[in-house]
Design a protein around this motif. Sequence first.
Motif, short mmCIF file in Angstrom:
data_model
loop_
_atom_site.label_atom_id
_atom_site.label_comp_id
_atom_site.label_asym_id
_atom_site.label_seq_id
_atom_site.Cartn_x
_atom_site.Cartn_y
_atom_site.Cartn_z
N CYS A 85 103.57 70.52 26.01
CA CYS A 85 104.40 71.37 26.19
C CYS A 85 104.83 72.43 24.93
O CYS A 85 104.44 72.22 23.87
CB CYS A 85 105.91 70.80 26.44
SG CYS A 85 107.27 71.81 26.72
N LYS A 87 107.07 74.45 24.64
CA LYS A 87 108.64 74.73 24.05
C LYS A 87 109.03 73.69 22.87
O LYS A 87 109.27 73.83 21.98
CB LYS A 87 109.46 74.28 25.22
CG LYS A 87 109.86 75.36 26.18
CD LYS A 87 111.52 75.79 26.43
CE LYS A 87 111.66 77.12 26.50
NZ LYS A 87 111.11 77.54 27.82
N CYS A 88 108.51 72.26 23.09
CA CYS A 88 108.91 71.25 22.31
C CYS A 88 107.55 70.36 21.75
O CYS A 88 107.67 69.63 20.75
CB CYS A 88 109.74 70.04 22.75
SG CYS A 88 109.00 69.24 23.96
N HIS A 93 104.24 66.92 29.45
CA HIS A 93 104.83 67.90 30.45
C HIS A 93 104.37 69.41 30.32
O HIS A 93 104.21 69.45 29.04
CB HIS A 93 106.42 67.43 30.74
CG HIS A 93 107.10 67.60 29.25
ND1 HIS A 93 107.13 66.71 28.26
CD2 HIS A 93 107.75 68.79 28.76
CE1 HIS A 93 107.82 67.40 27.20
NE2 HIS A 93 108.33 68.51 27.54
N CYS A 98 110.12 71.03 31.01
CA CYS A 98 110.72 70.67 29.83
C CYS A 98 112.32 70.53 29.80
O CYS A 98 112.93 71.13 30.38
CB CYS A 98 110.49 71.50 28.64
SG CYS A 98 111.04 71.02 26.96
N TRP A 100 114.33 70.99 27.72
CA TRP A 100 114.92 72.02 26.85
C TRP A 100 115.17 73.15 27.64
O TRP A 100 116.04 74.07 27.27
CB TRP A 100 114.03 72.46 25.56
CG TRP A 100 114.15 71.17 24.76
CD1 TRP A 100 112.98 70.36 24.38
CD2 TRP A 100 115.01 70.46 23.92
NE1 TRP A 100 113.25 69.33 23.47
CE2 TRP A 100 114.59 69.39 23.20
CE3 TRP A 100 116.44 70.65 23.63
CZ2 TRP A 100 115.41 68.52 22.34
CZ3 TRP A 100 117.23 69.86 22.77
CH2 TRP A 100 116.57 68.92 22.25
ZN LIG Z 1 108.93 70.07 26.24
#
Ligand SMILES: [Zn+2]
Length: 126
Positions: A85, A87-88, A93, A98, A100
Amino acid sequence: MPIWIQLPKLKVEYKSEGSLKKIAGIIGNVIKLDKATRQKTRLRFARVLVEMKINDDFLEEIHFTNVKDELVTQQVVYKRKSIMCTKCNKMGHSEQKCKWNKGKDKAPKKDNRLWKDKDGFQLVVR
Ligand SMILES: [Zn+2]
């Protein structure tokens, strides 16, 4: 980043190495087919290792035209464990899935946080 993808219920006529490279090539550069896919011993799905960029879309289905000029829709399943991911920066995933992404306007929930409203009621935010 190499990612294993599965093409479920792929028709046998598209299971040649050349066809698979074209079809999976829509997703990314094909690195290899797994053994059962090469030897056509697995009927349920074909499995292909493709090179994807971290920012590539994880298309859930792809479309291609076959030799009869018919448009074919093919589902694509990603082996989630190999997805990271953006994002994080966690594995497992894509950023679309996500946590978030959900309610990004809301502050993160904290359990048992007590606060008083203007009438003096105490609320427990769970
Ligand atoms: Zn994530």
